[in-house]
Write a protein that holds these residues in place. Structure first.
Motif, short mmCIF file in Angstrom:
data_model
loop_
_atom_site.label_atom_id
_atom_site.label_comp_id
_atom_site.label_asym_id
_atom_site.label_seq_id
_atom_site.Cartn_x
_atom_site.Cartn_y
_atom_site.Cartn_z
N VAL A 1 0.89 -1.18 0.00
CA VAL A 1 0.25 -0.08 0.06
C VAL A 1 0.95 1.08 -0.15
CG1 VAL A 1 -1.79 1.24 1.41
CG2 VAL A 1 -2.07 -1.22 1.22
N THR A 2 2.03 1.13 0.81
CA THR A 2 2.99 2.54 0.87
C THR A 2 3.79 2.49 -0.45
OG1 THR A 2 4.46 1.09 2.06
CG2 THR A 2 2.83 2.33 3.36
N GLY A 3 3.88 1.59 -1.36
CA GLY A 3 4.72 1.48 -2.38
C GLY A 3 6.05 1.14 -2.16
N LEU A 4 6.37 0.83 -0.97
CA LEU A 4 7.57 0.31 -0.54
C LEU A 4 8.02 -1.07 -1.30
CD1 LEU A 4 8.01 1.51 3.03
CD2 LEU A 4 9.06 2.45 1.14
N LEU A 5 6.98 -1.77 -1.20
CA LEU A 5 7.06 -3.59 -1.79
C LEU A 5 7.56 -3.42 -3.13
CD1 LEU A 5 6.74 -6.21 -1.18
CD2 LEU A 5 4.57 -6.12 -2.15
N ASP A 6 7.11 -2.65 -4.09
CA ASP A 6 7.79 -2.42 -5.57
C ASP A 6 9.33 -1.95 -5.45
OD1 ASP A 6 5.48 -3.20 -6.61
OD2 ASP A 6 4.77 -1.31 -6.96
N LYS A 7 9.53 -1.03 -4.48
CA LYS A 7 10.80 -0.62 -4.34
C LYS A 7 11.87 -1.66 -3.77
CE LYS A 7 9.74 3.99 -3.48
NZ LYS A 7 9.85 5.29 -2.64
N LEU A 8 11.51 -2.54 -2.94
CA LEU A 8 12.22 -3.49 -2.34
C LEU A 8 12.49 -4.56 -3.47
CD1 LEU A 8 10.55 -3.93 1.21
CD2 LEU A 8 12.98 -3.36 0.62
N ILE A 9 11.43 -5.04 -4.27
CA ILE A 9 11.50 -6.04 -5.33
C ILE A 9 12.34 -5.45 -6.35
CG2 ILE A 9 10.19 -7.02 -7.22
CD1 ILE A 9 7.77 -7.15 -5.27
N ALA A 10 12.58 -4.11 -6.69
CA ALA A 10 13.43 -3.73 -7.69
C ALA A 10 14.75 -3.99 -7.14
CB ALA A 10 12.95 -2.32 -7.94
N ILE A 11 15.01 -3.76 -5.97
CA ILE A 11 16.44 -3.82 -5.26
C ILE A 11 16.94 -5.08 -5.39
CG2 ILE A 11 17.73 -3.50 -3.05
CD1 ILE A 11 15.94 -1.33 -2.32
N PHE A 12 15.93 -6.42 -5.15
CA PHE A 12 16.39 -7.34 -5.07
C PHE A 12 16.24 -8.30 -6.48
CE2 PHE A 12 15.70 -6.42 -0.67
CZ PHE A 12 16.78 -6.89 -0.09
#
Length: 453
Positions: free
Chosen positions: A442-453
């Motif tokens: 919901v906060t959009g952090l999941l997509d950023k974490l997925i992109a990092i890994f």
């Protein structure tokens, strides 16, 4: 100090806990949240969250309350002395306080409609019921008076205690609610075009599902079962050690899902038949009900009956919210119950005034594009309740001995070690992981974490 009151019977506990769970959550909120969140796919997610997260959490709160026989704050303090875990109970008390502050506004709306129905002022041929609702909640004096009356009724019942107040009321009101729901559904399903509403409600279309919808479904599951705020910790503390915890939990979840299904089948066929908008929002029920009963012989009489039972269902939930707050102050000393019930009731009324005026005096005040009423609802349902659930799942799986949990949960039950191990695995791993993932998404952090890994 051990609580001095107990439920007089298991059925009294089940109906009271179910009344706490059902109320506005299933009858008012579920239809409108389903309407704005995609219909059948949202309802399916709600069922899954209820079964695989809500039910285990309900059992967890039962274990905490019944094992200690104490209200929420004292229960956590007893199980984890000299730690800060009792703040879970305090979070539950605060959440219940905030929840009841805007929940009482809805109760006031129902009171207004009930009073209008008694004088034949709800149903009229050719009426625009959406405009009627907006006009009704736009009168600041009327909504505040109605909110006050609703809270006054709640305070009087809770002040009378468990057996003579909460339990006695629920034994009469809950069965009657089921009966009238059946009448409403039969009429709703026989309206022209009703099957389109059934399809919207029960046929999943996942193209409409977003991360926000998933959060709403999870929050709705917690809201509908009253888990995450330790209400069920307090309620189960009044349950005899001789009773099983499994069977009441199954009964409560089953009744909650049944009422949710009945509410959807009563509302959505009528919505589509009458050409209304399923994404109407908080006023959906108040727009649909008069329109449906307008199509029934003696509709005004049936509407009054339904509003009365809806009011009672709403009150049963309000009883539980006020009870957790009062019990945390009374701490078993029942002579203090009346004083604290009236004081807390007055404070909740004052805090709830901004929500009551969200559609009139304070209509222009928005928080992140949400009204004060909607902001309070969002904070409770989608932030505070999931946070409470996360903390309870961590507490139950890390701070209580596994042997103690097994003994308390399986007592007077036919379930064995395998069922317990599944429940414990869900509490320890599944629930925290799901909540964290949903929040990150919901906060959009999941997509950023997925992109990092």
């Amino acid at each position: 100090m051990q609580t001095s009151e107990q439920w007089s019977s298991k059925i009294g506990f089940i109906l009271s806990a179910a009344g706490s769970a059902i109320g506005v959550g299933a009858i008012w909120k579920l239809p409108y949240v389903t309407g704005i969140s995609g219909g059948g796919a949202f309802f399916l997610l709600f069922i899954l969250f209820t079964l695989f997260m809500g039910f285990p959490l309900l059992l967890a709160e039962f274990v905490i309350g019944r094992s200690t026989q104490k209200e929420a704050i004292s229960a956590y303090r007893s199980l984890a002395p000299n730690t800060n875990w009792h703040w879970i109970g305090k979070l539950g008390v605060f959440t219940s306080f905030l929840l009841l502050s805007f929940y009482s506004v809805i109760g006031g709306w129902i009171l207004i409609y009930f009073a209008k129905g008694m004088f034949g002022g709800v149903i009229s041929e050719g009426a625009d019921y959406g405009s009627v609702f907006n006009t009704t909640i736009g009168d600041p004096l009327i909504v505040i008076i109605a909110q006050f009356v609703f809270l006054a009724i709640t305070v009087v019942v809770v002040a009378n205690g468990i057996q003579n107040g909460i339990e006695k009321a629920n034994k009469i009101l809950m069965p009657a609610l089921f009966g009238l729901f059946i009448v409403l559904i039969i009429r709703s399903l026989t309206l022209d075009g009703a099957m389109e509403g059934v399809k919207f409600f029960l046929a999943p279309d996942f193209s409409n599902i977003t991360s926000q919808s998933v959060l709403f479904a999870m929050g709705q599951a917690f809201f509908s079962l009253s888990v995450g705020v330790s209400v069920m910790v307090t309620y189960s503390s009044y349950l005899s050690k001789k009773e099983s915890l499994i069977q009441p939990a199954i009964s409560i979840v089953s009744m909650n899902l049944l009422i949710a299904l009945l509410a959807g089948l009563a509302i959505f066929p009528a919505v589509f038949s009458l050409g209304l908008e399923p994404a109407e929002g908080p006023g959906l029920l108040f727009v649909v009900l008069p329109a449906v009963f307008d199509q029934i012989v003696f509709g005004e009489v049936f509407l009054i009956g339904f509003l009365a039972l809806f009011l009672f269902a709403t009150l049963t939930s309000a009883f539980s919210m006020l009870e957790i707050i009062v019990a945390s102050l009374v701490k078993g000393k029942q002579e203090k119950r009346t004083k604290y019930a009236y004081i807390i009731g007055l404070l909740i009324f004052i805090v709830g005034i901004p929500s009551a005026l969200s559609y009139s005096v304070f209509a222009d005040i928005l928080i992140f594009s949400k009204s004060l009423f909607d902001s309070a609802d969002y904070l409770v349902s989608n932030i505070l309740m999931p946070l409470g659930v996360l903390l309870i799942s961590i507490f139950i799986s890390h701070k209580i001995e596994k042997s103690t949990l097994r003994e308390e949960l399986l007592q007077h039950s036919r379930l064995g070690a395998t069922a317990f191990n599944i429940w414990f695995f869900i509490m320890k791993f599944v629930i925290p992981l799901v909540i964290i993932i949903v929040f990150l998404d919901v906060t959009g952090l999941l997509d950023k974490l997925i992109a990092i890994f």
